[in-house]
Design a protein around this motif. Structure first.
Motif, PDB file in Angstrom:
ATOM      1  N   THR A  26      13.284 -12.998 -14.393  1.00 44.88           N
ATOM      2  CA  THR A  26      11.949 -13.575 -13.668  1.00 44.88           C
ATOM      3  C   THR A  26      12.257 -14.517 -12.415  1.00 44.88           C
ATOM      4  N   LEU A  59       2.340 -16.488 -12.094  1.00 46.69           N
ATOM      5  CA  LEU A  59       1.708 -16.621 -13.340  1.00 46.69           C
ATOM      6  C   LEU A  59       2.114 -15.814 -14.161  1.00 46.69           C
ATOM      7  N   TRP A  60       2.246 -14.055 -14.055  1.00 48.06           N
ATOM      8  CA  TRP A  60       2.737 -13.382 -15.313  1.00 48.06           C
ATOM      9  C   TRP A  60       4.110 -13.296 -15.052  1.00 48.06           C
ATOM     10  N   GLY A  62       5.545 -15.764 -14.820  1.00 50.46           N
ATOM     11  CA  GLY A  62       5.766 -16.892 -15.447  1.00 50.46           C
ATOM     12  C   GLY A  62       5.762 -17.434 -16.494  1.00 50.46           C
ATOM     13  N   TRP A  63       4.764 -16.363 -17.282  1.00 50.16           N
ATOM     14  CA  TRP A  63       4.851 -16.667 -19.102  1.00 50.16           C
ATOM     15  C   TRP A  63       6.102 -15.312 -19.559  1.00 50.16           C
ATOM     16  N   LEU A  66       8.958 -17.872 -19.503  1.00 48.28           N
ATOM     17  CA  LEU A  66       8.832 -18.534 -20.496  1.00 48.28           C
ATOM     18  C   LEU A  66       8.929 -18.139 -22.193  1.00 48.28           C
ATOM     19  N   ALA A  67       8.492 -16.638 -22.237  1.00 48.61           N
ATOM     20  CA  ALA A  67       8.342 -16.322 -23.396  1.00 48.61           C
ATOM     21  C   ALA A  67       9.893 -15.869 -23.836  1.00 48.61           C
ATOM     22  N   GLY A 110       8.614 -24.508 -16.708  1.00 48.19           N
ATOM     23  CA  GLY A 110       7.643 -24.109 -17.355  1.00 48.19           C
ATOM     24  C   GLY A 110       6.412 -25.129 -17.530  1.00 48.19           C
ATOM     25  N   ILE A 114       2.545 -24.301 -16.867  1.00 47.02           N
ATOM     26  CA  ILE A 114       1.578 -24.991 -17.372  1.00 47.02           C
ATOM     27  C   ILE A 114       0.571 -26.009 -17.280  1.00 47.02           C
ATOM     28  N   TRP A 117      -1.236 -24.529 -13.838  1.00 51.15           N
ATOM     29  CA  TRP A 117      -1.464 -22.965 -14.348  1.00 51.15           C
ATOM     30  C   TRP A 117      -2.526 -23.603 -14.719  1.00 51.15           C
TER      31      TRP A 117
END
Length: 183
Positions: A26, A59-60, A62-63, A66-67, A110, A114, A117
């Motif tokens: 990622t 963006l996707w 990035g999520w 973060l997850a 992160g 955010i 975003w």
């Protein structure tokens, strides 16, 4: 056949390696898409337009970036925290620096990601600060990734030579460590 105790011993290593590989994949996608977003002329020259698609991918991913750590902590909290404590107290300065910088940069990237975003109504100075921190940290992570790849390649090369009996390695330490342990 793998015994139940053997499976339990291998699960922490599996979670650690999965965390490393997902986080690395990622991070690389975020770096490439981030460079294309930051340098639109380069993007236009290499792949044409696709600015909106690259932003959506950024963006996707990035999520997912973060997850990944919270999911890994749910799967192997005690073992990951023990390994993290060991890495942060490691005698080798590179490992300590690398782990601390990954944690700090990952958190700040992160957080700033955010904020960017959400497109909050921030003062011009604060919006510029958030954007600049995100961009400069990104360049720092790109540079650190290059060093990480060189260190990991060298380590793997030396261990492979040692396992094949081709040449003594360094001081002869770490002979029993896993060949695929990341730097």
């Amino acid at each position: 056949m793998t015994t139940p105790s053997r499976r339990r011993e291998s699960r922490p290593a599996l979670v650690r390696h999965a965390l490393h590989h997902v986080y690395a994949a990622t991070a690389i996608v975020l770096m490439v898409t981030g460079v294309f977003l930051t340098l639109p002329d380069l993007r236009a020259r290499l792949i044409g337009g696709y600015g909106r698609e690259i932003l959506d991918l950024h963006l996707w991913v990035g999520w997912v970036f973060l997850a990944t750590p919270p999911v890994a902590l749910l799967l192997g909290r005690r073992d990951l925290l023990t390994a993290l404590r060991e890495r942060l107290s490691e005698a080798r300065a590179w490992r300590r620096f690398h782990m601390a910088s990954v944690l700090i940069a990952g958190f700040l990237l992160g957080l700033t990601g955010i904020v960017l975003w959400l497109d909050l109504e921030l003062s011009r100075a604060l919006a510029d600060l958030v954007s600049n921190v995100h961009e400069w940290l990104s360049w720092f992570v790109i540079a650190e990734l290059c060093v990480h790849v060189v260190v990991a390649w060298r380590k793997t090369y030396e261990r492979t030579r040692m396992l094949l009996g081709l040449a003594p390695v360094g001081k002869g330490e770490d002979a029993e460590q896993d060949l695929f342990e990341f730097a």
